[in-house]
Design an enzyme around this catalytic site. Structure first.
Site, PDB file in Angstrom:
ATOM      1  N   ARG A 111     -18.094  34.296  -7.362  1.00  0.00           N
ATOM      2  CA  ARG A 111     -18.603  33.880  -8.680  1.00  0.00           C
ATOM      3  C   ARG A 111     -20.122  33.841  -8.714  1.00  0.00           C
ATOM      4  O   ARG A 111     -20.727  33.790  -9.784  1.00  0.00           O
ATOM      5  CB  ARG A 111     -18.037  32.517  -9.092  1.00  0.00           C
ATOM      6  N   PRO A 140      -9.048  24.008  10.485  1.00  0.00           N
ATOM      7  CA  PRO A 140      -9.575  22.639  10.427  1.00  0.00           C
ATOM      8  C   PRO A 140     -10.641  22.389  11.491  1.00  0.00           C
ATOM      9  O   PRO A 140     -11.432  21.463  11.381  1.00  0.00           O
ATOM     10  CB  PRO A 140      -8.345  21.777  10.690  1.00  0.00           C
ATOM     11  N   GLU A 194       1.396  26.715  13.876  1.00  0.00           N
ATOM     12  CA  GLU A 194       0.605  25.718  14.605  1.00  0.00           C
ATOM     13  C   GLU A 194      -0.832  26.173  14.823  1.00  0.00           C
ATOM     14  O   GLU A 194      -1.785  25.421  14.648  1.00  0.00           O
ATOM     15  CB  GLU A 194       1.289  25.440  15.956  1.00  0.00           C
ATOM     16  N   ASP A 221     -25.024  24.994 -11.693  1.00  0.00           N
ATOM     17  CA  ASP A 221     -23.810  24.537 -11.022  1.00  0.00           C
ATOM     18  C   ASP A 221     -23.939  23.140 -10.468  1.00  0.00           C
ATOM     19  O   ASP A 221     -25.021  22.711 -10.106  1.00  0.00           O
ATOM     20  CB  ASP A 221     -23.585  25.431  -9.786  1.00  0.00           C
TER      21      ASP A 221
END
Ligand code: 4FV
Length: 253
Positions: free
Chosen positions: A159, A93, A121, A174
């Site tokens: 992809r 994060p 953690e 896309d």
């Protein structure tokens, strides 16, 4: 033929292997365009309990991944791929937000990409200081582990490799391709429960169809993700259409 090589370091290989053995990613691996090796960090522990995590110095909840097994895993990688450059990405994060442009860059990466998956953690900071080149986040929320994020990165980059998507799939137009959201899509039947497919799509007039699709992509972006318009690469035609749309939808400039 461009190939992509990933090494995934995780405590839970089973969390990663499933999606890699299905559909497009599976086919990419079978074609030798995409190579993914999943390695269990616990295989690099040296104590009889195969300890890969421990409690945090300074106290507090949760466990921290130990440095030793991860450093050993990298020694193993260097021994297995002598002279090969590694690009090590920690999924966390704290990382920069992953986006289509980064997926496009990674799909052209020559180095072997090591995806380090955290769990519990956190990971001991000395691993990040010494071994990690880049931190990537897939979004501002907290997962139980980095494995799902690693799969997102592999999927979004793989992809884009020529030959991975078959004709039935195409990266040609896309979402986010030009920085815009995608236009609506329709297929048979032309009418369903009174809902008709827009006539222009049945017209066979490709110039008109392209115009409609551009207009609808702009409209969707204007209504759902207007901030994307700031960074999208728009043509003068797009800007003109956008002004008409704002007028039509009474959306201020
Ligand atoms: C995450 C994210 C993420 C944090 C603690 C794993 C978890 C646990 N990774 N984008 N968002 N990771 O939440 O990439 O170790």
């Amino acid at each position: 033929m461009r190939t992509l090589n990933f090494e995934v370091l995780t405590l839970f290989p089973g969390l990663v292997e499933g999606p890699l053995n299905e559909s497009i990613l599976k086919r990419g691996r079978e074609k030798g365009l995409l190579n993914v090796t999943v390695r269990n960090i616990r295989d690099y522990t040296e104590d009889k309990h195969k300890t890969a995590d421990d409690s945090p110095y300074g106290g507090g909840a949760g466990m921290v991944l130990k440095p030793e097994p991860i450093f050993k895993a990298f020694e193993g990688l260097r021994a297995e791929y002598p002279g090969e450059e590694l690009l090590t990405i920690l999924l966390s994060p704290q990382g920069r937000l992953f986006h289509q442009k980064r997926a496009e860059e990674l799909s052209e990466e020559k180095k072997r990409i090591v995806l380090l998956c955290g769990h519990y953690e956190a990971i001991d900071e000395r691993v990040i200081d010494s071994l990690v080149d880049e931190e990537l986040s897939i979004g501002d929320y907290v997962l139980t582990g980095g494995e799902l994020a690693a799969l997102v990165v592999i999927d979004a980059a793989a992809r884009l490799l020529p030959g991975v998507l078959g004709d039935e799939e195409s990266a040609y137009r896309d979402s986010f391709g030009a920085g815009l959201l995608d236009h609506p899509h329709y297929t048979r039947p032309a009418e369903y429960r009174g809902m008709r497919v827009p006539d222009v799509l049945l017209s066979g007039n490709h110039a008109e169809i392209e115009k409609w699709r551009s207009r609808e992509a702009l409209k969707a972006t204007l209504l759902k993700r207007p901030e994307l318009l700031e960074t999208a690469d728009l043509t003068d035609e797009d800007r003109k259409m956008l002004a008409e749309l704002k007028n039509e939808l009474e959306i201020g400039s």
